[in-house]
Scaffold this motif. Structure first.
Motif, PDB file in Angstrom:
ATOM      1  N   VAL A  76      -3.538   0.080  -2.991  1.00 29.64           N
ATOM      2  CA  VAL A  76      -4.286   0.233  -1.537  1.00 29.64           C
ATOM      3  C   VAL A  76      -4.156  -1.357  -0.836  1.00 29.64           C
ATOM      4  CG1 VAL A  76      -5.335   2.070  -2.484  1.00 29.64           C
ATOM      5  CG2 VAL A  76      -6.235  -0.459  -2.796  1.00 29.64           C
ATOM      6  N   ARG A  77      -3.821  -2.088  -1.281  1.00 29.23           N
ATOM      7  CA  ARG A  77      -3.524  -3.649  -0.610  1.00 29.23           C
ATOM      8  C   ARG A  77      -2.649  -4.114  -1.136  1.00 29.23           C
ATOM      9  NH1 ARG A  77      -5.249  -8.140  -2.872  1.00 29.23           N
ATOM     10  NH2 ARG A  77      -6.652  -8.533  -4.627  1.00 29.23           N
ATOM     11  N   GLY A  90      -5.918   2.312  -6.216  1.00 33.03           N
ATOM     12  CA  GLY A  90      -6.695   3.412  -5.924  1.00 33.03           C
ATOM     13  C   GLY A  90      -5.773   4.985  -5.558  1.00 33.03           C
ATOM     14  N   SER A  91      -6.456   5.849  -4.989  1.00 33.17           N
ATOM     15  CA  SER A  91      -5.717   7.043  -4.772  1.00 33.17           C
ATOM     16  C   SER A  91      -5.035   7.379  -3.261  1.00 33.17           C
ATOM     17  CB  SER A  91      -6.645   8.421  -5.094  1.00 33.17           C
ATOM     18  OG  SER A  91      -7.485   8.214  -4.164  1.00 33.17           O
ATOM     19  N   ARG A  92      -4.183   8.022  -3.130  1.00 35.60           N
ATOM     20  CA  ARG A  92      -3.620   8.385  -2.010  1.00 35.60           C
ATOM     21  C   ARG A  92      -4.570   8.693  -1.103  1.00 35.60           C
ATOM     22  NH1 ARG A  92       1.741   7.887  -2.713  1.00 35.60           N
ATOM     23  NH2 ARG A  92       2.692   8.267  -4.789  1.00 35.60           N
ATOM     24  N   ASP A 130      -7.243   7.415  -0.461  1.00 36.77           N
ATOM     25  CA  ASP A 130      -7.993   6.121   0.143  1.00 36.77           C
ATOM     26  C   ASP A 130      -7.078   5.450   1.250  1.00 36.77           C
ATOM     27  OD1 ASP A 130      -9.882   6.504  -1.701  1.00 36.77           O
ATOM     28  OD2 ASP A 130      -8.838   5.284  -3.321  1.00 36.77           O
ATOM     29  N   LEU A 131      -5.978   5.796   1.407  1.00 40.04           N
ATOM     30  CA  LEU A 131      -4.992   5.407   2.287  1.00 40.04           C
ATOM     31  C   LEU A 131      -5.134   5.794   3.549  1.00 40.04           C
ATOM     32  CD1 LEU A 131      -1.726   4.691   0.096  1.00 40.04           C
ATOM     33  CD2 LEU A 131      -3.529   3.185   0.779  1.00 40.04           C
ATOM     34  N   ASP A 132      -4.878   5.213   4.748  1.00 41.78           N
ATOM     35  CA  ASP A 132      -4.961   5.751   6.191  1.00 41.78           C
ATOM     36  C   ASP A 132      -3.692   5.040   6.886  1.00 41.78           C
ATOM     37  OD1 ASP A 132      -5.721   7.196   8.185  1.00 41.78           O
ATOM     38  OD2 ASP A 132      -6.994   5.517   9.205  1.00 41.78           O
ATOM     39  N   PRO A 175       0.930  -1.322   0.005  1.00 35.76           N
ATOM     40  CA  PRO A 175       0.045  -0.053   0.130  1.00 35.76           C
ATOM     41  C   PRO A 175       0.958   1.213  -0.089  1.00 35.76           C
ATOM     42  CG  PRO A 175      -0.921  -1.557   1.462  1.00 35.76           C
ATOM     43  CD  PRO A 175       0.479  -1.894   1.209  1.00 35.76           C
ATOM     44  N   GLY A 176       0.383   2.196  -0.759  1.00 37.67           N
ATOM     45  CA  GLY A 176       0.956   3.412  -1.181  1.00 37.67           C
ATOM     46  C   GLY A 176       2.042   3.511  -1.954  1.00 37.67           C
TER      47      GLY A 176
END
Length: 227
Positions: free
Chosen positions: A100-101, A115-117, A119-121, A62-63
């Motif tokens: 994202v995963r 996805g987009s940034r 969407d990441l936590d 992710p990221g």
């Protein structure tokens, strides 16, 4: 007693006619043969038809931005998998897309994994560990983060009366490993391994506080996640 002979007509031989090209039965037979040949040819072509799709070249975490340098192209036969849910190499890569995963090494890249940034936590945190982690701690694997407080003593070697405060405890569980920096060469026996883990935003304060406190952190691999 007289008998009379009945004059019966002589039997007439039936002549078989050769079917012509306009005979409906002949036309129907030719149509069935042509349909069978066409169907068989279509089945063979379909079984041999392939579509180029992207697979991960190494684990994607992710990221991470998705570029051609992190992907490979393989040909997948139609009908073996539902290719609508995966990135096709016939299409351009999505712009500014990030993972994202986790996508494993050699795995077909699902569209849902991008996805987009926003969407990441999660945030990457570098965790130095004094004891070399197990071989299961690799990029894309999951680890638990543990904090081991420093042993405090007072007086003549007596332990401080902090009770359970001195007991190692888990800070976070199921964190994704984004990077592993292992010392090599002449520093292999002296340098610390640094494991970069992705920490959710709500757990970030306690992890950063533990890094700044008097104690050590350790990463423990979650079995079966390093493939």
């Amino acid at each position: 007693m007289d008998t009379s002979v009945l004059d019966l007509p002589a039997p007439v031989a039936v002549r078989l006619r050769r079917p012509g090209w306009r005979d409906p039965r002949l036309l129907a037979g030719l149509a069935m043969v042509a349909a069978s040949v066409a169907l068989g040819s279509w089945a063979v072509r379909t079984a041999q038809a392939t579509v180029p799709v992207y697979v991960a070249r190494g684990a994607l975490v992710p990221g991470e931005s998705v570029g051609a340098d992190r992907l490979s192209v393989v040909d997948v036969r139609l009908g073996t998998v539902d290719l609508d849910g995966y990135l096709s190499a016939d299409e351009p890569l999505p712009e500014d897309a990030v993972v994202v995963r986790v996508v494993g090494d050699g795995e077909l890249v699902p569209r849902s994994a991008l996805g987009s940034r926003t969407d990441l936590d999660v945030r990457p945190v570098a965790v130095p560990v004094d004891v070399a982690p197990s071989d299961g701690v690799v990029v894309g694997s999951l680890v638990d983060l543990w904090f081991v407080p420093a042993a405090e003593r007072v007086g003549q070697g007596e332990p401080s009366a902090q009770g359970d405060a001195q007991t190692p405890h888990a800070l976070a569980e199921g964190l994704t490993v984004a990077q592993v920096d292992r010392p090599g060469g002449a520093l292999a026996g002296t340098g610390a391994t640094v494991v970069h883990v992705l920490v959710p935003g709500d757990q970030l304060p306690q992890v950063l506080a533990a890094l700044a406190s008097d104690g050590t952190l350790d990463v423990v691999a979650v079995p079966g996640t390093g493939g």
